[in-house]
Design a protein around this motif. Structure first.
Motif, PDB file in Angstrom:
ATOM      1  N   ALA A  56       1.802-103.391  10.936  1.00 55.74           N
ATOM      2  CA  ALA A  56       1.217-104.179  10.500  1.00 55.74           C
ATOM      3  C   ALA A  56      -0.358-103.851  10.344  1.00 55.74           C
ATOM      4  O   ALA A  56      -1.138-104.186   9.275  1.00 55.74           O
ATOM      5  N   GLY A  57      -0.669-102.983  11.313  1.00 53.16           N
ATOM      6  CA  GLY A  57      -2.395-102.553  11.537  1.00 53.16           C
ATOM      7  C   GLY A  57      -2.402-101.325  10.258  1.00 53.16           C
ATOM      8  O   GLY A  57      -3.419-101.401   9.602  1.00 53.16           O
ATOM      9  N   GLU A  59      -0.586-101.131   7.672  1.00 51.19           N
ATOM     10  CA  GLU A  59      -0.339-101.692   6.330  1.00 51.19           C
ATOM     11  C   GLU A  59      -1.687-102.162   5.925  1.00 51.19           C
ATOM     12  O   GLU A  59      -2.201-102.092   4.566  1.00 51.19           O
ATOM     13  N   LYS A  60      -2.318-102.947   6.647  1.00 52.11           N
ATOM     14  CA  LYS A  60      -3.747-103.311   6.594  1.00 52.11           C
ATOM     15  C   LYS A  60      -4.567-102.358   6.178  1.00 52.11           C
ATOM     16  O   LYS A  60      -5.381-102.422   5.178  1.00 52.11           O
ATOM     17  N   SER A  63      -4.136-100.864   2.664  1.00 52.94           N
ATOM     18  CA  SER A  63      -4.489-101.635   1.781  1.00 52.94           C
ATOM     19  C   SER A  63      -6.246-101.703   1.689  1.00 52.94           C
ATOM     20  O   SER A  63      -6.443-101.647   0.288  1.00 52.94           O
ATOM     21  N   GLU A  64      -6.822-101.625   2.586  1.00 51.70           N
ATOM     22  CA  GLU A  64      -8.321-101.451   2.455  1.00 51.70           C
ATOM     23  C   GLU A  64      -8.612-100.090   1.941  1.00 51.70           C
ATOM     24  O   GLU A  64      -9.691 -99.967   1.262  1.00 51.70           O
TER      25      GLU A  64
END
Length: 131
Positions: A56-57, A59-60, A63-64
């Motif tokens: 999850a981290g 993926e974030k 995206s950033e």
């Protein structure tokens, strides 16, 4: 003993050379493209090992990077990191000089270790600047 046919040899060589060619392609990337690829590799590893929190981290983070990363901004950040590391090295040198004047062997050794860490951080920052 069986001999290999030319087609079989070509196929075998292609299969064995594929990882080497892939490794060469990854080193050619620089800037944001390299950063994206690095995060994507870590993401694949996290998925393969079932680490959902890390996934999850990452993926974030990916995206950033996709939204905000530009090669110019990345270079500017890395140049700032180099300047910060140089400043840290100069502070550590001053601390070591002060400890050497006091003559305390324990303080001197600690300051030498800290200076060595700062030099390593500077080398890492310089290396990142070239990526």
């Amino acid at each position: 003993m069986k001999t290999f046919t030319p087609l079989a040899l070509l196929t075998l060589c292609s299969v064995l050379a594929a990882p080497l060619m892939a490794a060469e392609d990854t080193t050619a990337l620089k800037g944001c493209a390299a950063k994206k690829q690095d995060i994507a590799k870590q993401l694949e590893f996290a998925k393969a090992h079932g680490n959902t929190d890390q996934q999850a981290g990452l993926e974030k983070a990916l995206s950033e990077v996709n939204e905000n990363c530009t090669d110019a901004s990345l270079k500017k950040d890395r140049e700032k990191d180099v300047l910060d590391a140089k400043h840290e090295v100069s502070e550590r040198k001053a601390d070591l000089d002060k400890a050497m004047k006091s003559g305390d062997a324990e303080k001197i050794n600690k300051r030498k270790e800290k200076l060595a860490e700062s030099h390593k951080e500077l080398q890492d920052a310089l290396k990142a600047l070239d990526e």
